[in-house]
Design an enzyme around this catalytic site. Structure first.
Site, mmCIF file in Angstrom:
data_model
loop_
_atom_site.group_PDB
_atom_site.id
_atom_site.type_symbol
_atom_site.label_atom_id
_atom_site.label_comp_id
_atom_site.label_asym_id
_atom_site.label_seq_id
_atom_site.Cartn_x
_atom_site.Cartn_y
_atom_site.Cartn_z
ATOM 1 N N HIS A 170 -3.313 -3.992 -2.541
ATOM 2 C CA HIS A 170 -4.359 -3.791 -3.536
ATOM 3 C C HIS A 170 -5.592 -4.641 -3.261
ATOM 4 C CE1 HIS A 170 -1.930 -1.665 -6.899
ATOM 5 N NE2 HIS A 170 -1.488 -1.329 -5.697
ATOM 6 N N HIS A 201 6.156 2.043 -0.065
ATOM 7 C CA HIS A 201 7.209 2.309 -1.042
ATOM 8 C C HIS A 201 8.611 2.176 -0.453
ATOM 9 C CE1 HIS A 201 4.168 4.861 -3.588
ATOM 10 N NE2 HIS A 201 3.907 3.568 -3.592
#
Length: 724
Positions: free
Chosen positions: A99, A267
């Protein structure tokens, strides 16, 4: 001021509102005024390390291996105040690094992890960054230990790298060199919405037409990093989500294969958190109470940590073993059917149908309990979208290939905004040159600069031709992601040689002359182009009665077309250049705002922008030979005439069109000159007029020349990281 007497009973002796946002700012009163603050950021006044601090010198003192060991130890050192999922902080640290870097967008090069901006608003309080404040607090003891030898920007990205390595991934490499900023960036446009996670189609939406995302944005909602994990506007539909992914990742400079790799690799480890009520969470860090000490999203209603954490609202792990690097993500995604369900927090997510018990991940606190894995709408897009599916199938069948592609894509994601390899530092910098790094070979430094200047001066090129060409070569530089600039002389290659703003016919003529001189002298075309601009300025200064030598640092190289990603360079094409009084067409944004944006990307201050405009006008460098703003009868002489005549009250200024004005003599009514908004803003804006008046003074004619030369040299050397 009776209302503010210090001696009045019960009254604070400080003027109310002046230190907070309670009072109206100038921009509140006059919202259409130019915000010059974007040119005055990140200076020594806000930097506690001081003007003499040299991060690269500090990096030389860093024990890199010790730091990496400490980071790996941190991963499994679970803290009671914020326990690690399955005893491993890897997923949290990767999300923090992702992020941090993932805000980068290719259109203007802004965002990214190169400045440590996640520490400040708005990013520290974006909904998508919920609980990343905890990750940074977990890193604080390491930052405290190594101090100035490691920036927050480097540390956050390195923590993500070490998280992957601690879970079994062989990373592609890592480069130090990111320097911290000390306050929020004022130049980044994140969108016009007035609320977090505003849906498309509403007021100030970033979408228009058939879901056309506004430039330069690269995220679908205010406060998200890329796409909505629940689906477009929160409505699950993997095919529609795939379309959003393709747009947003392309705007982060990623292709389809890199998109699938980054989504799957991100993920493969960790989990999402939504086992509770989002309504129990307190304000974000920026809005939290003083005693929260900069921590946000605190849950004072229920347990709120461990298995009861709420972050995105989606709940569960993607894989069976979320603390190791493997290929389980594709196994689960492609082997099972998936159905829509909702998390305990009420978020849309997908769960497998009839999954084997052994394929379920265990609880983060109790290994005797197993839960279903989950997939977001973005994960399902990799299964449903035909192109993404092909790539996913290949990755599933070839885990080694997936690991390699991911490692390279992760390196690109975390280093794209750092610019050329000359800025890289450390023992783990990959030797391989990558095309997205815009490689430039080193150029010669050992040659007779004055001899080359003499050849240029005798070439027959005009001052305007020499200065304009050098400027066009250098103006592509972006201080945001350190791309562009004169080094490499890519102005002679596609796509730059054909850009409208570069006047291809004029450019071709000038390059033919300069390329011949470069070949005869055995030096780079890049150096020759800049030298020609310097020669033109020295001639113009002499014509104005000032003898000056423009500083020059040889050593630029010439890039080849094989070293140039043509598509990637398209985003550097100028849509407007106020310094040459040109714009490709009319835009919603005013010409003066586009000038300000260009100046900020060039890392110019407002005075530097001002002096460059005044000099470029009298040098006759306007696009197409336009006379707008050429307030002088001595074109080609580096005089302060632009400012003298702009501030002369014997003239009036009359609009004649959307972006055109006439300068009229008050007494005779005769039209003396014409101008654009970019010209007249230097007499209209009170701050810019103050600078213009300085350069219009009789005693500052020589100062004007010297300041112009200094600003010019700054632009010409903006991409010379080899000189630092």
């Amino acid at each position: 001021m009776e209302h503010n007497k210090a001696g009045s009973s019960g009254q604070c002796p400080v003027m109310h509102g002046g230190l907070t946002s309670a009072s109206m700012s100038n921009m509140d009163w006059w919202p259409k005024a130019l915000n010059l603050d974007i040119l005055h950021q990140h200076d020594s006044k806000t930097n506690p390390l001081g003007a003499d601090f040299n991060y690269r010198e500090e990096l030389k003192k860093l024990d890199v291996e010790a730091l990496k060991r400490d980071l790996k130890a941190l991963m499994t050192n679970s803290q009671e105040w914020w326990p690690a999922d399955w005893g491993h902080y890897g997923g949290l640290m990767i999300r923090m690094a992702w992020h941090s870097a993932g805000t980068y967008r290719i259109a203007d090069g802004r965002g990214g992890g190169g400045t440590g901006n996640q520490r400040f608003a708005p990013l520290n309080s974006w909904p998508d960054n919920a609980n990343l404040d905890k990750a940074r607090r977990l890193l604080w003891p390491i930052k405290q230990k190594y101090g100035n030898k490691i920036s927050w920007a480097d540390l956050m990205i390195l923590a993500g790298n070490m998280a992957y390595e601690s879970m079994g991934l062989k990373t592609f490499g890592f480069a130090f060199g990111r320097e911290d900023i000390w306050h929020p960036e004022k130049d980044i446009y994140w969108g016009s919405e007035k609320e977090w996670l505003a849906k498309s189609g509403g007021e100030n939406s970033r979408y228009s037409g058939q879901r056309d995302l506004e430039n330069p944005l690269a995220t679908v909602m205010m406060g998200l990093i890329y796409v909505n994990p629940e689906g477009v506007d929160g409505n699950p539909d993997p095919l529609k989500t795939a379309q959003d992914m393709r747009v947003t990742f392309a705007r982060m400079a990623m292709n389809d294969e890199e998109t699938v790799a980054l989504t799957a690799g991100g993920h493969t480890v960790g989990k999402a958190h939504g086992n509770g009520k989002a309504s129990n969470l307190g304000p974000d860090p920026e809005g939290a109470e003083l005693h929260e000490q900069g921590l946000g999203w605190n849950n004072h209603t229920s347990r709120g940590i461990g298995r009861n954490t709420v972050t995105s609202g989606i709940e569960g792990a993607w894989t069976t073993h979320p603390t190791r690097w493997d290929n389980e993500y594709f196994y689960l995604l492609l082997s099972y059917e998936w159905q829509l369900t909702k998390s305990p927090a009420g978020a849309w997510q997908w769960e497998p149908v009839n999954i084997k018990e052994e394929d379920k991940p265990v609880d983060v606190e109790d290994p005797s309990i197993r839960y279903n894995p989950m997939m977001t709408d973005a994960d399902m897009a990799l299964k449903i979208d035909p192109e993404y599916r092909k790539i996913s199938e290949r990755f599933y069948k070839d885990p080694a290939y997936f690991s390699e592609v991911f490692a390279r894509a992760w390196f690109k994601l975390t280093h794209r905004d750092m610019g050329p390899k000359a800025r890289y530092f450390g023992p783990d910098v990959p030797a391989e040159d990558l095309i997205w790094q815009d490689p430039v070979p080193a150029g010669r430094k050992d040659y007779d600069v004055n001899a080359v200047k003499a050849k240029i001066a005798a070439s027959g090129l005009s001052i305007s031709e020499m200065v304009s060409t050098a400027w066009d070569s250098a103006r592509t530089f972006r201080g945001s992601d350190k791309r562009g600039g004169a080094n490499g002389a890519r102005i002679r290659l596609a796509p730059q040689k054909d850009w409208e703003g570069n006047e291809p016919a004029r450019l071709g003529k000038v390059l033919a002359v300069l390329e011949k001189i470069a070949a005869e002298s055995g030096i780079s075309i890049a150096d020759t182009i800049v030298l020609a601009g310097n020669v033109g300025i020295e001639q113009a200064a002499k014509a104005a009665g000032v003898n000056v030598t423009v500083p020059f640092a040889p050593g630029r190289g010439d890039a080849t077309i094989e070293q140039t990603d043509v598509e990637s360079f398209e985003v550097l094409e100028p849509l407007a250049d106020g310094f040459r009084n040109w714009q490709k067409k009319h835009y919603v944004v005013t010409p003066e705002e586009m000038l300000l944006d260009k100046a900020q990307l060039l890392r110019l201050t407002a005075p530097e922008m001002t002096v460059l405009i005044g000099g470029m006008r009298v040098l006759g460098t306007n696009y197409g030979g336009s006379q707008h703003g050429v307030f002088t009868d001595r074109v080609g002489a580096l005089t302060n005439d632009f400012f003298v005549n702009l501030t002369d009250m014997s003239y009036t200024w009359k609009p004649t069109g959307r972006n055109s004005y006439e300068i009229v003599e008050r007494k005779s009514g005769k039209v003396k000159w014409t101008a654009t908004r970019v010209d007249l803003v230097f007499g209209s804006n009170s701050i810019l007029r103050a600078y213009a008046e300085v350069y219009a003074q009789d005693d500052n004619k020589e100062k004007f020349v010297k300041d112009f030369v200094a600003a010019w040299t700054k632009v010409m050397n903006a991409d010379r990281f080899d000189l630092v």
